[in-house]
Scaffold this motif. Structure first.
Motif, PDB file in Angstrom:
ATOM      1  N   GLN A   1      58.381  11.422  32.035  1.00 38.37           N
ATOM      2  CA  GLN A   1      59.373  12.265  31.349  1.00 38.37           C
ATOM      3  C   GLN A   1      60.629  12.482  32.181  1.00 38.37           C
ATOM      4  O   GLN A   1      61.666  12.881  31.654  1.00 38.37           O
ATOM      5  CB  GLN A   1      58.763  13.631  31.002  1.00 38.37           C
ATOM      6  CG  GLN A   1      57.679  13.539  29.930  1.00 38.37           C
ATOM      7  CD  GLN A   1      57.162  14.910  29.578  1.00 38.37           C
ATOM      8  OE1 GLN A   1      56.348  15.466  30.288  1.00 38.37           O
ATOM      9  NE2 GLN A   1      57.648  15.479  28.489  1.00 38.37           N
TER      10      GLN A   1
ATOM     11  N   CYS B   1      56.132  18.869  22.747  1.00 38.11           N
ATOM     12  CA  CYS B   1      56.412  18.138  23.980  1.00 38.11           C
ATOM     13  C   CYS B   1      57.893  18.260  24.312  1.00 38.11           C
ATOM     14  O   CYS B   1      58.739  18.200  23.416  1.00 38.11           O
ATOM     15  CB  CYS B   1      56.053  16.664  23.774  1.00 38.11           C
ATOM     16  SG  CYS B   1      56.383  15.623  25.206  1.00 38.11           S
ATOM     17  N   LEU B   2      58.206  18.435  25.591  1.00 35.53           N
ATOM     18  CA  LEU B   2      59.609  18.556  26.000  1.00 35.53           C
ATOM     19  C   LEU B   2      60.405  17.290  25.685  1.00 35.53           C
ATOM     20  O   LEU B   2      61.628  17.336  25.579  1.00 35.53           O
ATOM     21  CB  LEU B   2      59.689  18.850  27.504  1.00 35.53           C
ATOM     22  CG  LEU B   2      59.159  20.217  27.954  1.00 35.53           C
ATOM     23  CD1 LEU B   2      59.150  20.298  29.479  1.00 35.53           C
ATOM     24  CD2 LEU B   2      59.983  21.347  27.362  1.00 35.53           C
TER      25      LEU B   2
ATOM     26  N   HIS C   1      47.220  16.283  27.301  1.00 39.65           N
ATOM     27  CA  HIS C   1      48.565  15.879  26.871  1.00 39.65           C
ATOM     28  C   HIS C   1      49.327  15.214  28.025  1.00 39.65           C
ATOM     29  O   HIS C   1      49.927  14.142  27.853  1.00 39.65           O
ATOM     30  CB  HIS C   1      49.312  17.123  26.360  1.00 39.65           C
ATOM     31  CG  HIS C   1      50.728  16.885  25.949  1.00 39.65           C
ATOM     32  ND1 HIS C   1      51.161  17.010  24.642  1.00 39.65           N
ATOM     33  CD2 HIS C   1      51.823  16.534  26.676  1.00 39.65           C
ATOM     34  CE1 HIS C   1      52.457  16.723  24.592  1.00 39.65           C
ATOM     35  NE2 HIS C   1      52.889  16.453  25.812  1.00 39.65           N
ATOM     36  N   GLU C   2      49.287  15.844  29.214  1.00 42.26           N
ATOM     37  CA  GLU C   2      50.052  15.305  30.352  1.00 42.26           C
ATOM     38  C   GLU C   2      49.450  13.993  30.852  1.00 42.26           C
ATOM     39  O   GLU C   2      50.186  13.060  31.197  1.00 42.26           O
ATOM     40  CB  GLU C   2      50.128  16.334  31.488  1.00 42.26           C
ATOM     41  CG  GLU C   2      50.859  17.628  31.133  1.00 42.26           C
ATOM     42  CD  GLU C   2      52.191  17.404  30.441  1.00 42.26           C
ATOM     43  OE1 GLU C   2      52.914  16.458  30.786  1.00 42.26           O
ATOM     44  OE2 GLU C   2      52.504  18.193  29.520  1.00 42.26           O
TER      45      GLU C   2
ATOM     46  N   HIS D   1      50.489  11.116  28.827  1.00 42.40           N
ATOM     47  CA  HIS D   1      51.843  10.626  29.157  1.00 42.40           C
ATOM     48  C   HIS D   1      51.772   9.488  30.180  1.00 42.40           C
ATOM     49  O   HIS D   1      52.594   8.570  30.150  1.00 42.40           O
ATOM     50  CB  HIS D   1      52.686  11.747  29.774  1.00 42.40           C
ATOM     51  CG  HIS D   1      53.461  12.563  28.784  1.00 42.40           C
ATOM     52  ND1 HIS D   1      54.443  12.023  27.970  1.00 42.40           N
ATOM     53  CD2 HIS D   1      53.427  13.883  28.485  1.00 42.40           C
ATOM     54  CE1 HIS D   1      54.966  12.982  27.220  1.00 42.40           C
ATOM     55  NE2 HIS D   1      54.357  14.117  27.505  1.00 42.40           N
TER      56      HIS D   1
HETATM   57 NI    NI Z   1      54.720  15.988  26.665  1.00 41.69          NI
END
Ligand code: NI
Length: 173
Positions: free
Chosen positions: A51, A92-93, A134-135, A138
């Motif tokens: 990210q 999510c960012l 979630h992380e 990624h």
């Molecule tokens: Ni995320």
């Protein structure tokens, strides 16, 4: 260094697999410090290397289960145990304004290294378990909208947020 730019969906980096971290050096420490600052500034619950454009297996998760919030740094994390199931709203960012319903385990145990390379294990339940999953997704190039059962429309999101607020005010009475 300091704040890093958070990459948004559409950037191919988010769909790539991250590589294992092998050097536990000053660069890694600087990356983790920057990610910590970036996560706090963005008011998120977690942030992964891809990210911020770094395809390395690193992520941060804010563990909200204790009395005080704690930012957990995970290097080369692996989910080693998972049990139960929860269905809940996720965002999510890297996908601002998008919310979806995602099934996750209720409890997970994660094995990871810290910034010095020491292995540790950490358990998470509920929202924290969701954030770990979630992380770590990624790091495999997986975004939540591709594992969501469905994406919510803006009206549903508003309604659910209101319901949550009501539930919270009920609890405090
Ligand atoms: Ni995320």
């Amino acid at each position: 260094m300091g704040l890093r730019n958070i990459i948004k969906k559409g950037d191919p980096s988010l769909l790539k697999k991250s590589r294992e971290v092998t050097s536990f050096d000053k660069r890694l420490a600087a990356l983790l410090d920057d990610m910590r600052e970036t996560l706090i500034a963005a008011n998120g619950l977690g942030l992964a290397g891809p990210q911020v454009g770094v395809l390395r297996r690193v992520c941060l998760v804010i563990d909200t289960s204790g009395e005080e919030e704690e930012i957990v740094e995970l290097v080369n994390p692996v989910i080693v145990e998972a049990e139960g199931e929860q269905d809940g709203m996720e965002g999510c960012l890297s996908l601002p304004g998008v919310w979806g319903m995602v099934k996750r385990p209720m409890r997970v145990k994660v094995a990871a290294q810290d910034r010095d390379g020491n292995w540790f294990e950490r358990e998470g339940e509920g929202l924290t378990a969701r954030a770990f999953c979630h992380e770590i997704d990624h790091l495999s190039g997986v975004l939540f909208d591709s594992v969501a059962e469905r994406i919510l429309d803006p009206e549903e999101v508003e309604k659910m947020a209101e319901e949550e607020k009501e539930a919270e005010s009920g609890e405090s009475e």
